[in-house]
Design a protein around this motif. Structure first.
Motif, PDB file in Angstrom:
ATOM      1  N   ALA A 171      11.450  46.651 -22.874  1.00 42.90           N
ATOM      2  CA  ALA A 171      11.034  47.014 -21.518  1.00 42.90           C
ATOM      3  C   ALA A 171       9.555  46.759 -21.277  1.00 42.90           C
ATOM      4  CB  ALA A 171      11.366  48.481 -21.250  1.00 42.90           C
ATOM      5  N   THR A 172       8.720  47.089 -22.254  1.00 47.11           N
ATOM      6  CA  THR A 172       7.279  46.885 -22.080  1.00 47.11           C
ATOM      7  C   THR A 172       6.937  45.405 -22.063  1.00 47.11           C
ATOM      8  OG1 THR A 172       6.794  49.003 -23.135  1.00 47.11           O
ATOM      9  CG2 THR A 172       5.004  47.382 -23.038  1.00 47.11           C
ATOM     10  N   ALA A 173       7.527  44.647 -22.988  1.00 50.79           N
ATOM     11  CA  ALA A 173       7.262  43.208 -23.038  1.00 50.79           C
ATOM     12  C   ALA A 173       7.732  42.528 -21.763  1.00 50.79           C
ATOM     13  CB  ALA A 173       7.937  42.589 -24.253  1.00 50.79           C
ATOM     14  N   ALA A 174       8.884  42.952 -21.235  1.00 47.87           N
ATOM     15  CA  ALA A 174       9.399  42.351 -20.004  1.00 47.87           C
ATOM     16  C   ALA A 174       8.445  42.607 -18.838  1.00 47.87           C
ATOM     17  CB  ALA A 174      10.788  42.904 -19.691  1.00 47.87           C
ATOM     18  N   TYR A 175       7.863  43.801 -18.791  1.00 45.53           N
ATOM     19  CA  TYR A 175       6.881  44.095 -17.743  1.00 45.53           C
ATOM     20  C   TYR A 175       5.659  43.200 -17.879  1.00 45.53           C
ATOM     21  CZ  TYR A 175       3.390  46.520 -14.951  1.00 45.53           C
ATOM     22  OH  TYR A 175       2.415  46.809 -14.042  1.00 45.53           O
ATOM     23  N   ASN A 176       5.133  43.101 -19.103  1.00 49.48           N
ATOM     24  CA  ASN A 176       3.953  42.264 -19.331  1.00 49.48           C
ATOM     25  C   ASN A 176       4.226  40.808 -18.945  1.00 49.48           C
ATOM     26  OD1 ASN A 176       2.951  44.624 -20.419  1.00 49.48           O
ATOM     27  ND2 ASN A 176       3.102  43.950 -22.539  1.00 49.48           N
ATOM     28  N   ASP A 177       5.412  40.322 -19.337  1.00 49.39           N
ATOM     29  CA  ASP A 177       5.775  38.940 -19.005  1.00 49.39           C
ATOM     30  C   ASP A 177       5.862  38.741 -17.496  1.00 49.39           C
ATOM     31  OD1 ASP A 177       5.961  38.567 -21.734  1.00 49.39           O
ATOM     32  OD2 ASP A 177       8.154  38.548 -21.777  1.00 49.39           O
ATOM     33  N   SER A 178       6.445  39.720 -16.813  1.00 49.01           N
ATOM     34  CA  SER A 178       6.611  39.584 -15.363  1.00 49.01           C
ATOM     35  C   SER A 178       5.268  39.514 -14.664  1.00 49.01           C
ATOM     36  CB  SER A 178       7.452  40.741 -14.805  1.00 49.01           C
ATOM     37  OG  SER A 178       6.727  41.964 -14.795  1.00 49.01           O
ATOM     38  N   LYS A 179       4.296  40.258 -15.166  1.00 49.64           N
ATOM     39  CA  LYS A 179       2.977  40.256 -14.535  1.00 49.64           C
ATOM     40  C   LYS A 179       2.190  38.983 -14.872  1.00 49.64           C
ATOM     41  CE  LYS A 179       3.160  44.000 -12.124  1.00 49.64           C
ATOM     42  NZ  LYS A 179       3.133  43.929 -10.640  1.00 49.64           N
ATOM     43  N   LEU A 180       2.388  38.428 -16.065  1.00 50.13           N
ATOM     44  CA  LEU A 180       1.772  37.131 -16.347  1.00 50.13           C
ATOM     45  C   LEU A 180       2.402  36.056 -15.468  1.00 50.13           C
ATOM     46  CD1 LEU A 180      -0.078  35.206 -17.838  1.00 50.13           C
ATOM     47  CD2 LEU A 180       1.597  35.134 -19.710  1.00 50.13           C
ATOM     48  N   ASN A 181       3.720  36.105 -15.302  1.00 44.78           N
ATOM     49  CA  ASN A 181       4.383  35.150 -14.400  1.00 44.78           C
ATOM     50  C   ASN A 181       3.821  35.255 -12.988  1.00 44.78           C
ATOM     51  OD1 ASN A 181       6.016  34.240 -16.463  1.00 44.78           O
ATOM     52  ND2 ASN A 181       7.825  35.359 -15.807  1.00 44.78           N
ATOM     53  N   LEU A 182       3.605  36.476 -12.522  1.00 43.61           N
ATOM     54  CA  LEU A 182       3.056  36.668 -11.179  1.00 43.61           C
ATOM     55  C   LEU A 182       1.646  36.087 -11.079  1.00 43.61           C
ATOM     56  CD1 LEU A 182       3.497  37.955  -8.362  1.00 43.61           C
ATOM     57  CD2 LEU A 182       2.405  40.026  -9.265  1.00 43.61           C
ATOM     58  N   MET A 183       0.867  36.248 -12.127  1.00 49.16           N
ATOM     59  CA  MET A 183      -0.477  35.658 -12.139  1.00 49.16           C
ATOM     60  C   MET A 183      -0.411  34.138 -12.063  1.00 49.16           C
ATOM     61  SD  MET A 183      -2.808  38.138 -12.458  1.00 49.16           S
ATOM     62  CE  MET A 183      -4.206  37.252 -13.094  1.00 49.16           C
ATOM     63  N   LEU A 184       0.464  33.546 -12.862  1.00 48.98           N
ATOM     64  CA  LEU A 184       0.606  32.086 -12.860  1.00 48.98           C
ATOM     65  C   LEU A 184       1.089  31.593 -11.505  1.00 48.98           C
ATOM     66  CD1 LEU A 184       2.116  31.683 -16.412  1.00 48.98           C
ATOM     67  CD2 LEU A 184      -0.012  30.621 -15.638  1.00 48.98           C
ATOM     68  N   PHE A 185       2.028  32.325 -10.897  1.00 49.84           N
ATOM     69  CA  PHE A 185       2.482  31.963  -9.555  1.00 49.84           C
ATOM     70  C   PHE A 185       1.331  32.017  -8.560  1.00 49.84           C
ATOM     71  CE2 PHE A 185       3.702  34.141  -5.540  1.00 49.84           C
ATOM     72  CZ  PHE A 185       4.102  32.996  -4.851  1.00 49.84           C
ATOM     73  N   SER A 186       0.545  33.077  -8.615  1.00 49.39           N
ATOM     74  CA  SER A 186      -0.534  33.256  -7.650  1.00 49.39           C
ATOM     75  C   SER A 186      -1.593  32.163  -7.773  1.00 49.39           C
ATOM     76  CB  SER A 186      -1.181  34.635  -7.838  1.00 49.39           C
ATOM     77  OG  SER A 186      -0.239  35.667  -7.638  1.00 49.39           O
ATOM     78  N   THR A 187      -1.948  31.815  -9.011  1.00 45.45           N
ATOM     79  CA  THR A 187      -2.959  30.778  -9.191  1.00 45.45           C
ATOM     80  C   THR A 187      -2.414  29.396  -8.811  1.00 45.45           C
ATOM     81  OG1 THR A 187      -2.396  30.611 -11.555  1.00 45.45           O
ATOM     82  CG2 THR A 187      -4.222  32.067 -10.948  1.00 45.45           C
ATOM     83  N   GLU A 188      -1.139  29.159  -9.108  1.00 42.86           N
ATOM     84  CA  GLU A 188      -0.545  27.879  -8.716  1.00 42.86           C
ATOM     85  C   GLU A 188      -0.375  27.796  -7.199  1.00 42.86           C
ATOM     86  OE1 GLU A 188       1.340  24.039  -9.173  1.00 42.86           O
ATOM     87  OE2 GLU A 188      -0.117  25.230 -10.317  1.00 42.86           O
ATOM     88  N   LEU A 189      -0.053  28.924  -6.571  1.00 43.15           N
ATOM     89  CA  LEU A 189       0.045  28.952  -5.114  1.00 43.15           C
ATOM     90  C   LEU A 189      -1.276  28.528  -4.486  1.00 43.15           C
ATOM     91  CD1 LEU A 189       1.482  29.679  -2.455  1.00 43.15           C
ATOM     92  CD2 LEU A 189       0.728  32.053  -2.814  1.00 43.15           C
ATOM     93  N   GLN A 190      -2.390  29.017  -5.018  1.00 41.42           N
ATOM     94  CA  GLN A 190      -3.696  28.634  -4.475  1.00 41.42           C
ATOM     95  C   GLN A 190      -3.940  27.141  -4.631  1.00 41.42           C
ATOM     96  OE1 GLN A 190      -5.911  30.143  -2.605  1.00 41.42           O
ATOM     97  NE2 GLN A 190      -7.156  28.275  -2.607  1.00 41.42           N
ATOM     98  N   ARG A 191      -3.585  26.589  -5.776  1.00 47.28           N
ATOM     99  CA  ARG A 191      -3.766  25.150  -5.981  1.00 47.28           C
ATOM    100  C   ARG A 191      -2.967  24.358  -4.957  1.00 47.28           C
ATOM    101  NH1 ARG A 191      -2.483  26.822 -11.314  1.00 47.28           N
ATOM    102  NH2 ARG A 191      -4.388  27.279 -12.500  1.00 47.28           N
ATOM    103  N   ARG A 192      -1.740  24.774  -4.715  1.00 45.34           N
ATOM    104  CA  ARG A 192      -0.871  24.035  -3.794  1.00 45.34           C
ATOM    105  C   ARG A 192      -1.313  24.209  -2.346  1.00 45.34           C
ATOM    106  NH1 ARG A 192       4.920  23.039  -6.179  1.00 45.34           N
ATOM    107  NH2 ARG A 192       4.435  23.063  -8.403  1.00 45.34           N
ATOM    108  N   LEU A 193      -1.759  25.393  -1.993  1.00 44.77           N
ATOM    109  CA  LEU A 193      -2.276  25.603  -0.647  1.00 44.77           C
ATOM    110  C   LEU A 193      -3.502  24.729  -0.401  1.00 44.77           C
ATOM    111  CD1 LEU A 193      -1.994  29.494  -0.400  1.00 44.77           C
ATOM    112  CD2 LEU A 193      -0.655  27.832   0.910  1.00 44.77           C
TER     113      LEU A 193
END
Length: 295
Positions: free
Chosen positions: A163-185
């Motif tokens: 459960a803890t690892a899944a949370y950490n992974d989900s938040k890293l994924n969200l970070m990667l999405f957010s930074t990639e979103l900025q690049r694409r915008l």
């Protein structure tokens, strides 16, 4: 250095802000303070009745709409019924360290809520967003891992659930999405921008099942209360910051304090991993392909 607080919010009159997960904790405070500052705040929540009860306690203009960010069908309904501009989208809804369960779409629940939901919601609403997207992450993204071999690996079916690892992974994924979103915008010439906020360790219901929650109950004076935990989200939603700004508490370790721009983990800034994650998520969800990658 001046300590920024909600009293420093600019006049938000005439602006429309959507806040997911706005019935409790940091989301409630974020929505309340933006409404107080003059914004028309849309509380995007699972329970309309509960959302309305919360909105009735706010000063200012509010609207409540049903949205379950863990359910792709609910996200698509929300987006399909939207019309008009959104100045700010705050991807706040999240869960932490819950027992294993899977959504109707076959996703592990934490990944669905904390990552897949914001990815799909943002992409579907992007034609309406005029200013910025603020995604609420966590310092625990620093302990996350990317799982990018294939779509089954991304959804967690190749590994034992923690459960803890899944949370950490989900938040890293969200970070990667957010930074990639900025690049694409930026590559597409869009005036919109993507920013990230994190509350430090805040004493809210979100962490009640986690080790962090147990620590805050014993050593709460070392960490942010919910009011201070919401300040990075409010700062990121209203201040003149460049895309990919990462806003969190100013204190040691980013655990407590007033908001300032910090630096995320190097893994969150990896453009290759972010592009790969975006492509896999677009395949899984059927969204995101319309915003091309940066050259």
């Amino acid at each position: 250095m001046t300590k920024w607080t909600a009293a420093d919010l600019p006049d938000m009159t005439g602006r429309t802000v959507v806040v997911t997960g706005a019935t409790s904790g940091i989301g409630l405070i974020t929505a309340r303070e933006l409404a107080r500052a003059g914004a028309c705040v849309v509380l995007a929540v699972r329970s309309v009745a509960r959302g309305q009860a919360v909105a009735d306690t706010f000063r200012g203009r509010t609207e409540v709409r049903e949205l379950d960010v863990a359910d792709l069908a609910s996200i698509r309904r929300f987006a399909a019924h939207w019309s008009g501009a959104i100045d700010v989208l705050v991807n706040n809804a999240g869960i932490m360290a819950v027992p294993l369960s899977r959504t109707a779409d076959g996703f592990e629940l934490q990944l669905a809520t904390n990552y897949f939901g914001p990815f799909v919601l943002t992409n579907l609403l992007l034609p309406h967003i005029t200013d910025r997207v603020v995604s609420v992450s966590s310092q625990l993204h620093r302990m996350g891992r990317t799982h990018l071999r294939d779509v089954a690996d991304l959804t967690g079916r190749h590994r034992r659930y923690n459960a803890t690892a899944a949370y950490n992974d989900s938040k890293l994924n969200l970070m990667l999405f957010s930074t990639e979103l900025q690049r694409r915008l930026a590559a597409s010439g869009s005036p919109a921008r993507s920013l990230i906020a994190h509350p430090g360790i805040a004493a809210t219901n979100l962490a009640s099942r986690s080790a962090a929650g147990k620590v805050t109950r014993v050593l709460g004076f070392l960490f942010n209360d919910a009011e201070h935990g919401a300040l990075p989200s409010l700062y990121a939603a209203t201040q003149d910051l460049p895309g990919n700004s990462y806003v969190g508490p100013s204190g040691p370790g980013g655990l407590k304090g007033h908001p300032e721009v910090r630096r995320p983990a190097a893994a969150a800034l990896d453009p290759s991993a972010a592009a790969r994650l975006w492509a896999l998520t677009a395949r899984l969800t059927g969204t995101g392909a319309d915003l091309p990658a940066a050259a």
